[in-house]
Design an enzyme around this catalytic site. Structure first.
Site, PDB file in Angstrom:
ATOM      1  N   LYS A 166      32.453  53.019  -5.280  1.00 58.83           N
ATOM      2  CA  LYS A 166      33.866  52.824  -5.591  1.00 58.83           C
ATOM      3  C   LYS A 166      34.294  51.443  -5.100  1.00 58.83           C
ATOM      4  O   LYS A 166      34.305  51.192  -3.909  1.00 58.83           O
ATOM      5  CB  LYS A 166      34.724  53.879  -4.883  1.00 58.83           C
ATOM      6  CG  LYS A 166      36.173  53.809  -5.357  1.00 58.83           C
ATOM      7  CD  LYS A 166      37.166  54.299  -4.342  1.00 58.83           C
ATOM      8  CE  LYS A 166      37.483  53.287  -3.294  1.00 58.83           C
ATOM      9  NZ  LYS A 166      38.139  52.068  -3.780  1.00 58.83           N
ATOM     10  N   GLU A 242      31.049  48.375   7.989  1.00 64.26           N
ATOM     11  CA  GLU A 242      31.222  46.958   8.270  1.00 64.26           C
ATOM     12  C   GLU A 242      32.727  46.738   8.256  1.00 64.26           C
ATOM     13  O   GLU A 242      33.348  46.801   7.207  1.00 64.26           O
ATOM     14  CB  GLU A 242      30.478  46.160   7.191  1.00 64.26           C
ATOM     15  CG  GLU A 242      29.960  44.861   7.697  1.00 64.26           C
ATOM     16  CD  GLU A 242      31.015  43.811   7.556  1.00 64.26           C
ATOM     17  OE1 GLU A 242      31.731  43.584   8.562  1.00 64.26           O
ATOM     18  OE2 GLU A 242      31.149  43.256   6.474  1.00 64.26           O
ATOM     19  N   CYS A 276      35.920  38.906   7.408  1.00 66.84           N
ATOM     20  CA  CYS A 276      35.850  39.576   8.704  1.00 66.84           C
ATOM     21  C   CYS A 276      35.182  38.702   9.746  1.00 66.84           C
ATOM     22  O   CYS A 276      35.327  38.928  10.937  1.00 66.84           O
ATOM     23  CB  CYS A 276      35.145  40.913   8.557  1.00 66.84           C
ATOM     24  SG  CYS A 276      33.682  40.794   7.548  1.00 66.84           S
ATOM     25  N   GLU A 377      43.692  41.082  13.898  1.00 67.19           N
ATOM     26  CA  GLU A 377      43.012  40.310  12.861  1.00 67.19           C
ATOM     27  C   GLU A 377      44.074  39.701  11.941  1.00 67.19           C
ATOM     28  O   GLU A 377      45.021  40.379  11.558  1.00 67.19           O
ATOM     29  CB  GLU A 377      42.102  41.266  12.077  1.00 67.19           C
ATOM     30  CG  GLU A 377      41.172  40.578  11.131  1.00 67.19           C
ATOM     31  CD  GLU A 377      40.190  41.535  10.466  1.00 67.19           C
ATOM     32  OE1 GLU A 377      40.538  42.712  10.264  1.00 67.19           O
ATOM     33  OE2 GLU A 377      39.078  41.097  10.141  1.00 67.19           O
TER      34      GLU A 377
END
Ligand code: ADP
Length: 474
Positions: A166, A242, A276, A377
């Site tokens: 997906k 991840e 990331c 982040e």
């Protein structure tokens, strides 16, 4: 959608937009429960046959897929720029990176070696074999919309697993192109299935609870990773995750501040900071901080933000308005608490950018621990500079985060480099290296940044079970 070797449309659709222009690119099939069931069942039904094919056959298909992707590099890159926003040059690099996984795992497929172990009894033999784990449920993000698909598909298929994937709702078109390639190279029906949907929740629930799925692999936010990990725990499925990061970027007193600032400007603004492994805290020794910041600011002030298809654009749009708002909130918070905006610090709405989601490439100076940007982040084009005095404590500062994905160090002192490499609690450490990634190298994080590794020899192990055979001779 691509299910059991057939392209499938649906009455229900969802729109996909160009983040630079706001223009609608396509309407894509919105999967319902039936589609998802068909995809899982098809992968389940096909697994015995696919897992029994020779590694040579699987390798050949992945190699053909690599060749076809290379042939289509230019149209794939252009489509990625339109759908995801990154400048065309960066999109070409990503298509290459995506193709690299197909090639690397075509090679690894033929090297799924087992081993023998000396046994304690003279009439006993031990052999260790690796077998594909089963059906894989894969969920991928929008920031690297092609390479994150192949980084999961290639090792899974090489190992002999079948897959239901997906993609992110923002970037299904890039994923569809990968599946077109697999279809054209003759991957048997049911081996890889694509389910596009505007609502990821039922897919996550099915992947983590369905008995037919043996492994869940996810790339995305830590928040969603936790939801999926918790659910997968109930049925004890194997998971790889991840997730987010908060990379420190250390510039030690002995480093060349000009070289380090150049590196910082190149890595921080890649993908508009939506990576990331993007540096989120730049710790620079106070003795060179002024020079570092001046060079960084100069380079950043020359960056041009805009539609990635235009010439000379080095920074594309953010994915959506919520992403721009998050960056605005973090910058306002930092400035309110005493940081200085050296360059940028605002949304971009002039010169035809008003329909897209643009934020000016920004350098913040004087960032401190109490500011949101110090811990959260950012996923945007903001470089926060934090001067430090004490080299003995900068390692503690760098490690003071729940995340543990990437870290960067600039130093010319070999002993210092080795000590920092060993001491940084991160899965990836770049020493004077702003691009410590490749299909051949294990990528992944510690702590809240995830579980498992993708790429390299480690990446295929995520899709294998280890089986011990004990043989008693008579
Ligand atoms: P981001 O904030 O970067 O968009 P997300 O973690 O929300 O990151 O998205 C990454 C991927 O996870 C996308 O494919 C998205 O559709 C999917 N996703 C988001 N929420 C869920 C959920 N509750 N269950 C399963 N998948 C999800």
């Amino acid at each position: 959608m691509y299910i059991d070797g057939q392209w499938r449309a649906n009455e229900a659709t969802f729109p996909v937009f160009n983040p630079a222009t706001g223009e609608k690119l396509a309407d894509v099939a919105d999967a319902n429960a039936r589609d998802l069931e068909d995809a899982i069942e098809s992968a389940h039904r096909t697994f015995p046959e696919w897992s029994a094919t020779t590694a040579y056959r699987r390798a050949a298909m992945l190699r053909d897929a690599y060749a076809l992707m290379m042939e289509r590099k230019e149209p794939l890159a252009k489509q990625m720029t339109e759908e995801q926003g990154k400048p065309l040059k960066a999109a070409r690099n990503e298509v290459q990176y995506a193709a690299d996984f197909l090639l690397w795992y075509s090679e690894e497929a033929r090297r799924l070696y087992g081993s023998t172990i000396p046994a304690p009894r003279s009439d006993q033999r031990f052999i260790v074999a690796h077998q594909p784990i089963g059906v894989v449920g894969a969920i991928t993000p929008w920031n690297y919309p092609t390479s994150m698909v192949t980084r999961k598909l290639a090792p899974a298929l090489a190992a002999g697993c079948t897959v239901v994937l997906k993609p992110a709702e923002q970037t299904p078109l890039c994923a569809m192109e990968v599946f077109k390639i697999l279809d054209e190279v003759g991957l048997p029906p049911g081996v890889a299935n694509l389910v596009t949907t505007s609502n990821p929740v039922p897919v996550g629930e099915a992947f983590t609870s369905d008995r037919r799925i043996r492994k869940v692999t996810f790339t995305g936010s830590t928040e969603v990773g936790r939801i999926l990990g918790e659910a997968a725990g109930k049925s004890l499925k194997r998971v790889s995750m991840e997730l987010g990061g908060h990379a420190p970027f250390l510039v030690m007193a002995d480093a060349d501040p000009v070289h380090a600032a150049k590196g910082a400007s190149l890595v921080k603004f890649l993908n508009t900071g939506q990576a990331c492994i993007s540096p989120n805290r730049m710790y620079v020794h106070r003795s060179i901080a002024e020079q570092f910041t001046a060079v960084l600011a100069d380079r950043v002030s020359k960056m041009r933000a805009g539609n990635g298809l235009a010439d000379g654009i080095s920074v594309g749009p953010l994915v959506d308005d919520a992403a721009v708002e998050k960056v605005e909130r973090q910058v306002t918070d930092a400035v309110d608490k005493g940081a200085t905006t050296v360059v940028g610090g605002h949304r971009l709405t002039a010169d035809g950018l008003e329909a897209g989601h643009f934020y000016a490439p920004t350098v913040l100076d004087g960032v401190e621990p109490g500011m949101d940007i110090y811990r959260e982040e950012t996923f945007g084009p903001v470089a926060p500079v934090i001067p430090f005095d004490d080299e003995d404590t900068v390692l503690d500062l760098a490690n003071d985060t729940e995340y543990g994905l990437a870290a960067y160090v600039y130093t010319n002192d070999l002993s210092k480099a080795m000590r920092l490499f060993e001491g940084l609690r991160f899965g990836i450490v770049g020493i004077n290296d702003i691009n410590p990634t490749a299909a051949a190298a294990p990528f992944g994080g510690m702590g809240d940044s995830g579980l498992g590794r993708e790429g390299g020899r480690e990446g295929i192990a995520e899709y294998l079970e280890t089986k011990l055979g004990g043989f008693s001779l008579r």
